[in-house]
Design a protein around this motif. Structure first.
Motif, short mmCIF file in Angstrom:
data_model
loop_
_atom_site.label_atom_id
_atom_site.label_comp_id
_atom_site.label_asym_id
_atom_site.label_seq_id
_atom_site.Cartn_x
_atom_site.Cartn_y
_atom_site.Cartn_z
N GLY A 287 0.83 -1.20 0.00
CA GLY A 287 0.00 0.00 0.00
C GLY A 287 0.86 1.25 0.00
O GLY A 287 2.03 1.21 -0.37
N LEU A 288 0.26 2.32 0.44
CA LEU A 288 0.96 3.59 0.58
C LEU A 288 1.03 3.94 2.05
O LEU A 288 0.05 3.78 2.78
N TYR A 289 2.16 4.45 2.50
CA TYR A 289 2.32 4.95 3.86
C TYR A 289 2.24 6.47 3.82
O TYR A 289 2.91 7.11 3.00
N TYR A 290 1.46 7.04 4.71
CA TYR A 290 1.30 8.48 4.87
C TYR A 290 1.83 8.82 6.26
O TYR A 290 1.36 8.26 7.25
N TYR A 291 2.76 9.77 6.36
CA TYR A 291 3.39 10.00 7.66
C TYR A 291 4.08 11.36 7.74
O TYR A 291 4.52 11.92 6.75
N GLY A 292 4.17 11.86 8.97
CA GLY A 292 4.92 13.07 9.24
C GLY A 292 6.41 12.76 9.24
O GLY A 292 6.84 11.68 9.66
N ALA A 293 7.22 13.71 8.76
CA ALA A 293 8.67 13.50 8.66
C ALA A 293 9.40 14.82 8.87
O ALA A 293 8.83 15.90 8.73
N MET A 294 10.67 14.70 9.20
CA MET A 294 11.49 15.89 9.41
C MET A 294 12.05 16.45 8.11
O MET A 294 12.45 17.61 8.06
N SER A 295 12.06 15.64 7.03
CA SER A 295 12.53 16.12 5.73
C SER A 295 11.76 15.40 4.63
O SER A 295 11.10 14.38 4.88
N ALA A 296 11.88 15.89 3.42
CA ALA A 296 11.18 15.30 2.28
C ALA A 296 11.72 13.91 1.92
O ALA A 296 11.03 13.15 1.25
N ILE A 297 12.90 13.57 2.38
CA ILE A 297 13.49 12.27 2.02
C ILE A 297 13.44 11.25 3.15
O ILE A 297 13.91 10.13 3.00
N ASP A 298 12.87 11.61 4.30
CA ASP A 298 12.77 10.66 5.42
C ASP A 298 11.84 9.52 5.06
O ASP A 298 10.76 9.74 4.51
N GLY A 299 12.26 8.31 5.40
CA GLY A 299 11.44 7.13 5.17
C GLY A 299 10.44 6.91 6.29
O GLY A 299 10.41 7.62 7.30
N ASN B 240 4.86 13.03 4.25
CA ASN B 240 5.30 12.26 3.09
C ASN B 240 4.38 11.10 2.77
O ASN B 240 3.66 10.60 3.65
N ILE B 241 4.44 10.63 1.55
CA ILE B 241 3.72 9.44 1.09
C ILE B 241 4.77 8.53 0.49
O ILE B 241 5.55 8.94 -0.37
N GLN B 242 4.81 7.27 0.95
CA GLN B 242 5.80 6.31 0.46
C GLN B 242 5.09 5.09 -0.10
O GLN B 242 4.24 4.49 0.55
N ASN B 243 5.46 4.71 -1.32
CA ASN B 243 4.91 3.54 -1.99
C ASN B 243 5.64 2.30 -1.48
O ASN B 243 6.86 2.23 -1.54
N GLN B 244 4.88 1.30 -1.01
CA GLN B 244 5.47 0.10 -0.44
C GLN B 244 5.62 -1.05 -1.43
O GLN B 244 6.11 -2.11 -1.07
N GLY B 245 5.17 -0.87 -2.65
CA GLY B 245 5.23 -1.95 -3.61
C GLY B 245 5.94 -1.56 -4.89
O GLY B 245 6.35 -0.41 -5.07
N PRO B 246 6.07 -2.50 -5.81
CA PRO B 246 6.75 -2.24 -7.07
C PRO B 246 5.87 -1.54 -8.11
O PRO B 246 6.38 -1.02 -9.10
N ASN B 247 4.54 -1.53 -7.89
CA ASN B 247 3.62 -0.94 -8.85
C ASN B 247 3.48 0.57 -8.61
O ASN B 247 3.59 1.03 -7.49
N ASP B 248 3.16 1.31 -9.67
CA ASP B 248 2.79 2.71 -9.51
C ASP B 248 1.46 2.77 -8.78
O ASP B 248 0.56 1.97 -9.04
#
Length: 84
Positions: A28-40, A68-76
């Motif tokens: 799925g997609l992870y939605y989360y607060g982060a300290m920078s745009a590149i934080d995982g 940030n939003i992070q994609n957890q899979g190989p698909n778009d």
């Protein structure tokens, strides 16, 4: 990604989060607060699979300068984030 330069991205606001992916997707997609745009993903936030939607309140404990939003899979995958 949202960041603190958006005047509506402040503590107390509610975000409507939606994974708008319509094709089969792995992970799925992870939605989360982060300290920078590149934080995982740190394990804090919301995980949504395709078609799922939720709201998320920006409280003092979860607020970070970036959202940030992070994609957890190989698909778009696609998503929507709306500040209510």
């Amino acid at each position: 990604m949202l960041n603190s330069s958006n005047s509506n991205y402040v503590i107390g606001k509610t975000l409507r989060l939606k994974n708008t992916t319509t094709t089969p997707a792995v992970g799925g997609l992870y939605y989360y607060g982060a300290m920078s745009a590149i934080d995982g993903w740190s394990g804090l936030g919301v995980s949504l699979n395709p078609g799922q939607e939720t709201t998320f309140v920006l409280d003092a404990m979860n607020f970070r300068p970036f959202f940030n939003i992070q994609n957890q899979g190989p698909n778009d995958q696609t998503y929507e984030v709306e500040i209510l």
